[in-house]
Design an enzyme around this catalytic site. Sequence first.
Site, short mmCIF file in Angstrom:
data_model
loop_
_atom_site.label_atom_id
_atom_site.label_comp_id
_atom_site.label_asym_id
_atom_site.label_seq_id
_atom_site.Cartn_x
_atom_site.Cartn_y
_atom_site.Cartn_z
N LYS A 135 39.26 -36.82 -7.40
CA LYS A 135 38.40 -35.68 -7.73
C LYS A 135 37.00 -36.19 -8.05
CE LYS A 135 38.39 -31.38 -7.85
NZ LYS A 135 38.80 -30.65 -6.68
N SER B 237 12.23 -28.86 -28.68
CA SER B 237 10.78 -28.74 -28.42
C SER B 237 10.47 -28.18 -27.04
CB SER B 237 10.07 -30.09 -28.54
OG SER B 237 10.21 -30.61 -29.81
N TYR C 267 41.27 -36.59 0.98
CA TYR C 267 41.33 -36.66 -0.47
C TYR C 267 41.23 -38.09 -0.98
CZ TYR C 267 42.89 -36.11 -5.24
OH TYR C 267 42.96 -36.14 -6.61
N ASP D 256 35.52 -44.01 -10.78
CA ASP D 256 36.88 -44.36 -11.21
C ASP D 256 37.28 -45.55 -10.34
OD1 ASP D 256 39.61 -44.62 -11.38
OD2 ASP D 256 40.07 -42.52 -10.97
N ASP E 188 34.72 -36.12 -10.29
CA ASP E 188 34.43 -35.80 -11.69
C ASP E 188 32.94 -35.94 -11.98
OD1 ASP E 188 37.24 -35.52 -12.20
OD2 ASP E 188 37.34 -37.69 -12.01
C1 F6R Z 1 43.44 -35.51 -10.35
C2 F6R Z 1 44.09 -36.80 -10.57
C3 F6R Z 1 45.56 -36.85 -10.75
C4 F6R Z 1 46.25 -37.26 -9.45
C5 F6R Z 1 47.77 -37.24 -9.59
C6 F6R Z 1 48.49 -37.72 -8.34
O1 F6R Z 1 42.07 -35.65 -10.22
O2 F6R Z 1 43.46 -37.83 -10.58
O3 F6R Z 1 46.07 -35.64 -11.22
O4 F6R Z 1 45.86 -36.41 -8.41
O5 F6R Z 1 48.17 -38.07 -10.67
O6 F6R Z 1 47.99 -38.97 -8.02
P1 F6R Z 1 48.56 -39.86 -6.82
O7 F6R Z 1 48.50 -39.00 -5.58
O8 F6R Z 1 47.62 -41.02 -6.80
O9 F6R Z 1 49.96 -40.23 -7.19
MG MG Z 2 41.87 -41.78 -10.92
MG MG Z 3 38.64 -39.11 -12.95
#
Ligand code: F6R
Ligand code: MG
Ligand code: MG
Length: 371
Positions: free
Chosen positions: A231, A242, A228, A11, A233
């Site tokens: 995520k 086969s 953090y 990402d 992903d």
């Molecule tokens: C979960 C994800 C989103 C962000 C959420 C808060 O994997 O990508 O749910 O965690 O939008 O994002 P921030 O902390 O960047 O505002």
């Molecule tokens: Mg993202």
């Molecule tokens: Mg993602």
Amino acid sequence: MKITISVIKADVGGYVGHSSTHPKLIEACEEKLQSAKDKGLIIDYFVGRVGDDINLIMTHQLGVDNPQIHSLAWEAFKEATNVAKELKLYGAGQDLLSDAFSGNVKGMGPGVAEMEINERPSEPIIVFMADKTSPSAWNIPLYEMFANPMNTSGLVIDPSMHEGFEFEVLDVKEGETYRIPTPEGLYDLLALIGSISRYVITKVFRRKDKEIAAVASSQKLSLIAGKYVGKDDPVMIVRAQSGFPAVGEILEPFARPFIVEGWMRGSHMGPLMPVAMHQSNVSRFDGPPRVVALGFQLSNGKLIGPRDLFDDPAFDEPRRIAYEIANIMRRQGIFEPSRLPEDELEYTTLPMIISKLKGKEVKKVEHSDVD
Ligand code: F6R
Ligand code: MG
Ligand code: MG
């Protein structure tokens, strides 16, 4: 013919927020991969997407963990990051954790699933890509595909699958891996992989001839970065037909939606919704978690496809059920089991609250002393 399939994902900027990928980022990656194809470094490529993740699907003959292939992916993501910065997309470059690339993207942020195979006379493969979840999202479906005869009739009926499959399981906390043969090791396998925050299936082999059947990414971004950073992903490659499960047996576990870690702020439990690529933008509470399945036929390394396999009315009902589960989980709001338990949260707010509250307590005592 020996062929390596490399799926490398990251990402590098969300549009809007964390909900989707901007087409210009896809174009930037395609340009980079096309020039590598023109130079003969890779045989073929497809740039897939799910939610805010870009998935580079590449074929070549250089084997797994190849520095040229990994640096190609890194460069493609850097180009896309430049575009993301220009457009001020959200979290531009978020999964590129280091400026100093050292030849292998593992541990640097992007997720990786790679396998080297002897291409069969006909080689159907499925690339799964998920958003708003974690690598353990593959635990249930891989068990179903390769060890549950109620899902995969071939385990009983097809003589080349009848000896079963062996699972490689990673303990993401200790870094240990275990090899577990099924069917006899089935209960050992389930004892581990039922613990989704700790054990992740990384590979599956056919026991008859040790052929690789599936490989999944196992990067835990949160553990890599120590904080953090989004995520992790996951992606996964599965071989079909086969002597491997049929395409329909591989897709079947996703027709019975199950609950995974992820969703909003990577800190909730929610249903994994099987969708076509065009349905993979996440808008409901930043989710619910999505999975896309792209099917290809390999032809001397060329990627014939993709067929967007969940783009099928037969998956409308699973999508509806997933949505119903999503509603039930949302009703639970900030309370467990909707919210993850404390040590699985992607944010470290709770300890701060505790120390703040402890601070208050101490203050109170001081105050009463003065009184
Ligand atoms: C979960 C994800 C989103 C962000 C959420 C808060 O994997 O990508 O749910 O965690 O939008 O994002 P921030 O902390 O960047 O505002
Ligand atoms: Mg993202
Ligand atoms: Mg993602």
